[in-house]
Design a protein around this motif. Structure first.
Motif, PDB file in Angstrom:
ATOM      1  N   LEU A  50      39.183  37.917  36.720  1.00  0.00           N
ATOM      2  CA  LEU A  50      39.436  36.620  36.098  1.00  0.00           C
ATOM      3  C   LEU A  50      38.741  36.520  34.745  1.00  0.00           C
ATOM      4  CD1 LEU A  50      40.812  33.890  36.315  1.00  0.00           C
ATOM      5  CD2 LEU A  50      38.794  33.052  37.549  1.00  0.00           C
ATOM      6  N   GLU A  51      37.542  37.050  34.641  1.00  0.00           N
ATOM      7  CA  GLU A  51      36.806  37.021  33.371  1.00  0.00           C
ATOM      8  C   GLU A  51      37.616  37.700  32.253  1.00  0.00           C
ATOM      9  OE1 GLU A  51      32.685  38.801  31.465  1.00  0.00           O
ATOM     10  OE2 GLU A  51      32.871  38.695  33.637  1.00  0.00           O
ATOM     11  N   THR A  52      38.166  38.862  32.560  1.00  0.00           N
ATOM     12  CA  THR A  52      38.963  39.588  31.571  1.00  0.00           C
ATOM     13  C   THR A  52      40.260  38.848  31.271  1.00  0.00           C
ATOM     14  OG1 THR A  52      38.020  41.695  32.213  1.00  0.00           O
ATOM     15  CG2 THR A  52      40.158  41.768  31.114  1.00  0.00           C
ATOM     16  N   ILE A  53      40.900  38.321  32.295  1.00  0.00           N
ATOM     17  CA  ILE A  53      42.146  37.582  32.113  1.00  0.00           C
ATOM     18  C   ILE A  53      41.926  36.408  31.167  1.00  0.00           C
ATOM     19  CG2 ILE A  53      43.788  36.065  33.314  1.00  0.00           C
ATOM     20  CD1 ILE A  53      43.455  38.014  35.739  1.00  0.00           C
ATOM     21  N   LYS A  54      40.821  35.696  31.335  1.00  0.00           N
ATOM     22  CA  LYS A  54      40.527  34.547  30.476  1.00  0.00           C
ATOM     23  C   LYS A  54      40.259  34.967  29.034  1.00  0.00           C
ATOM     24  CE  LYS A  54      39.111  31.191  33.894  1.00  0.00           C
ATOM     25  NZ  LYS A  54      38.117  30.213  34.323  1.00  0.00           N
ATOM     26  N   LYS A  55      39.781  36.177  28.822  1.00  0.00           N
ATOM     27  CA  LYS A  55      39.589  36.678  27.463  1.00  0.00           C
ATOM     28  C   LYS A  55      40.930  37.042  26.825  1.00  0.00           C
ATOM     29  CE  LYS A  55      34.993  38.602  28.243  1.00  0.00           C
ATOM     30  NZ  LYS A  55      34.225  39.836  28.460  1.00  0.00           N
ATOM     31  N   ARG A  56      41.869  37.505  27.638  1.00  0.00           N
ATOM     32  CA  ARG A  56      43.171  37.946  27.138  1.00  0.00           C
ATOM     33  C   ARG A  56      44.140  36.801  26.900  1.00  0.00           C
ATOM     34  NH1 ARG A  56      44.066  43.067  31.244  1.00  0.00           N
ATOM     35  NH2 ARG A  56      42.462  44.381  30.303  1.00  0.00           N
ATOM     36  N   ARG A  57      44.034  35.781  27.706  1.00  0.00           N
ATOM     37  CA  ARG A  57      45.021  34.706  27.662  1.00  0.00           C
ATOM     38  C   ARG A  57      44.366  33.403  28.077  1.00  0.00           C
ATOM     39  NH1 ARG A  57      49.988  36.023  31.211  1.00  0.00           N
ATOM     40  NH2 ARG A  57      50.221  37.668  29.676  1.00  0.00           N
ATOM     41  N   LYS A  58      44.830  32.312  27.512  1.00  0.00           N
ATOM     42  CA  LYS A  58      44.306  31.008  27.908  1.00  0.00           C
ATOM     43  C   LYS A  58      44.921  30.633  29.249  1.00  0.00           C
ATOM     44  CE  LYS A  58      43.318  29.081  23.418  1.00  0.00           C
ATOM     45  NZ  LYS A  58      43.518  27.984  22.491  1.00  0.00           N
ATOM     46  N   VAL A  59      44.128  30.740  30.281  1.00  0.00           N
ATOM     47  CA  VAL A  59      44.577  30.336  31.609  1.00  0.00           C
ATOM     48  C   VAL A  59      43.662  29.234  32.109  1.00  0.00           C
ATOM     49  CG1 VAL A  59      45.582  32.585  32.175  1.00  0.00           C
ATOM     50  CG2 VAL A  59      43.230  32.103  32.832  1.00  0.00           C
ATOM     51  N   THR A  60      44.242  28.333  32.855  1.00  0.00           N
ATOM     52  CA  THR A  60      43.449  27.216  33.387  1.00  0.00           C
ATOM     53  C   THR A  60      43.214  27.366  34.882  1.00  0.00           C
ATOM     54  OG1 THR A  60      45.489  25.948  33.698  1.00  0.00           O
ATOM     55  CG2 THR A  60      44.285  25.603  31.630  1.00  0.00           C
ATOM     56  N   TRP A  61      43.792  28.416  35.459  1.00  0.00           N
ATOM     57  CA  TRP A  61      43.641  28.585  36.894  1.00  0.00           C
ATOM     58  C   TRP A  61      42.331  29.286  37.227  1.00  0.00           C
ATOM     59  CZ3 TRP A  61      44.230  33.907  37.513  1.00  0.00           C
ATOM     60  CH2 TRP A  61      45.095  34.555  36.628  1.00  0.00           C
ATOM     61  N   ASP A  62      41.989  29.222  38.513  1.00  0.00           N
ATOM     62  CA  ASP A  62      40.691  29.737  38.954  1.00  0.00           C
ATOM     63  C   ASP A  62      40.839  30.984  39.834  1.00  0.00           C
ATOM     64  OD1 ASP A  62      41.600  28.793  41.391  1.00  0.00           O
ATOM     65  OD2 ASP A  62      40.153  27.165  41.530  1.00  0.00           O
ATOM     66  N   GLN A  63      39.726  31.416  40.385  1.00  0.00           N
ATOM     67  CA  GLN A  63      39.679  32.617  41.218  1.00  0.00           C
ATOM     68  C   GLN A  63      40.617  32.515  42.418  1.00  0.00           C
ATOM     69  OE1 GLN A  63      37.998  35.388  40.318  1.00  0.00           O
ATOM     70  NE2 GLN A  63      38.710  36.498  42.118  1.00  0.00           N
ATOM     71  N   GLY A  64      40.816  31.309  42.914  1.00  0.00           N
ATOM     72  CA  GLY A  64      41.702  31.118  44.061  1.00  0.00           C
ATOM     73  C   GLY A  64      43.113  31.611  43.793  1.00  0.00           C
ATOM     74  N   ARG A  65      43.614  31.363  42.608  1.00  0.00           N
ATOM     75  CA  ARG A  65      44.961  31.839  42.254  1.00  0.00           C
ATOM     76  C   ARG A  65      44.987  33.361  42.182  1.00  0.00           C
ATOM     77  NH1 ARG A  65      48.851  29.687  37.400  1.00  0.00           N
ATOM     78  NH2 ARG A  65      50.438  31.291  37.641  1.00  0.00           N
ATOM     79  N   LEU A  66      43.923  33.944  41.684  1.00  0.00           N
ATOM     80  CA  LEU A  66      43.845  35.406  41.618  1.00  0.00           C
ATOM     81  C   LEU A  66      43.811  35.999  43.033  1.00  0.00           C
ATOM     82  CD1 LEU A  66      43.749  37.643  39.491  1.00  0.00           C
ATOM     83  CD2 LEU A  66      41.263  37.543  39.614  1.00  0.00           C
ATOM     84  N   VAL A  67      43.131  35.348  43.938  1.00  0.00           N
ATOM     85  CA  VAL A  67      43.092  35.793  45.334  1.00  0.00           C
ATOM     86  C   VAL A  67      44.507  35.778  45.922  1.00  0.00           C
ATOM     87  CG1 VAL A  67      42.283  35.172  47.663  1.00  0.00           C
ATOM     88  CG2 VAL A  67      40.687  35.152  45.732  1.00  0.00           C
ATOM     89  N   VAL A  68      45.266  34.721  45.653  1.00  0.00           N
ATOM     90  CA  VAL A  68      46.656  34.629  46.134  1.00  0.00           C
ATOM     91  C   VAL A  68      47.487  35.766  45.548  1.00  0.00           C
ATOM     92  CG1 VAL A  68      48.776  33.243  46.029  1.00  0.00           C
ATOM     93  CG2 VAL A  68      46.597  32.148  46.582  1.00  0.00           C
ATOM     94  N   GLN A  69      47.319  36.038  44.251  1.00  0.00           N
ATOM     95  CA  GLN A  69      48.072  37.119  43.626  1.00  0.00           C
ATOM     96  C   GLN A  69      47.723  38.464  44.250  1.00  0.00           C
ATOM     97  OE1 GLN A  69      48.156  37.105  39.321  1.00  0.00           O
ATOM     98  NE2 GLN A  69      48.317  34.879  39.271  1.00  0.00           N
ATOM     99  N   HIS A  70      46.451  38.698  44.507  1.00  0.00           N
ATOM    100  CA  HIS A  70      46.049  39.953  45.146  1.00  0.00           C
ATOM    101  C   HIS A  70      46.646  40.074  46.551  1.00  0.00           C
ATOM    102  CE1 HIS A  70      42.626  40.567  42.164  1.00  0.00           C
ATOM    103  NE2 HIS A  70      43.406  41.632  42.075  1.00  0.00           N
ATOM    104  N   GLU A  71      46.725  38.968  47.264  1.00  0.00           N
ATOM    105  CA  GLU A  71      47.333  38.997  48.593  1.00  0.00           C
ATOM    106  C   GLU A  71      48.819  39.363  48.478  1.00  0.00           C
ATOM    107  OE1 GLU A  71      47.976  39.116  52.506  1.00  0.00           O
ATOM    108  OE2 GLU A  71      46.008  38.972  51.557  1.00  0.00           O
TER     109      GLU A  71
END
Length: 121
Positions: free
Chosen positions: A56-77
Motif C-alpha cells: 500500500l505504501e508503494t501504491i500510494k506513492k505511484r497513484r493517488k488512492v484513498t483506499w486502505d489496507q483492507g481493500r488491498l487484502v480483498v485484492q490479494h484474496e
C-alpha cells in the motif's frame, strides 16, 4: 506466446503489458483483482501467468488512492488462485519499471530455452 499479467491496483500491470508488447510479446492485463471469479485469469489460456505485487505504501506513492489496507487484502484474496498458479511472481516495490520488464523478459527467454532444449533432446 501469450502472457497474462495479474496484480493489485497500481502494481504496474499496464506499464508491464505495454513494455512487453513493445518487445514483441503478446501480453494482456487481467483485471483479476476486481473479479470474484477465481480462475478469471485462465479465460484466454495464457502460456505464462505473471503476477506483480506492491504494498500500500508503494501504491500510494505511484497513484493517488484513498483506499486502505483492507481493500488491498480483498485484492490479494481475489488474486490468491492466480498467485498459486503464477509462473513468475514479482514484488515491484523496490524495482524500477525497467527492472520488472527485464525480469519478465529474462524469465520468458530462460523458459523458452529450456523448452527448446527439452524438445531437441
Amino acid at each position: 506466446m501469450l502472457v497474462a499479467i495479474v496484480g493489485v491496483c497500481a502494481s504496474g500491470k499496464t506499464t508491464l503489458v505495454e513494455s512487453l508488447r513493445s518487445n514483441g510479446i503478446e501480453a494482456y492485463n487481467v483485471a483479476q483483482e476486481h473479479s470474484c471469479i477465481k480462475k478469471f485469469w485462465q479465460k484466454r489460456n495464457p502460456d505464462f501467468l505473471i503476477m506483480i505485487d506492491a504494498t500500500l505504501e508503494t501504491i500510494k506513492k505511484r497513484r493517488k488512492v484513498t483506499w486502505d489496507q483492507g481493500r488491498l487484502v480483498v485484492q490479494h484474496e481475489r488474486l490468491k488462485d492466480a498467485r498459486e498458479n503464477a509462473d513468475l511472481y514479482i514484488q515491484t516495490d523496490s524495482l524500477s519499471k525497467e527492472m520488472v520488464v527485464q525480469k519478465v523478459l529474462d524469465f520468458i527467454r530462460r523458459t523458452n530455452n529450456v523448452e527448446n532444449n527439452d524438445r531437441n533432446a
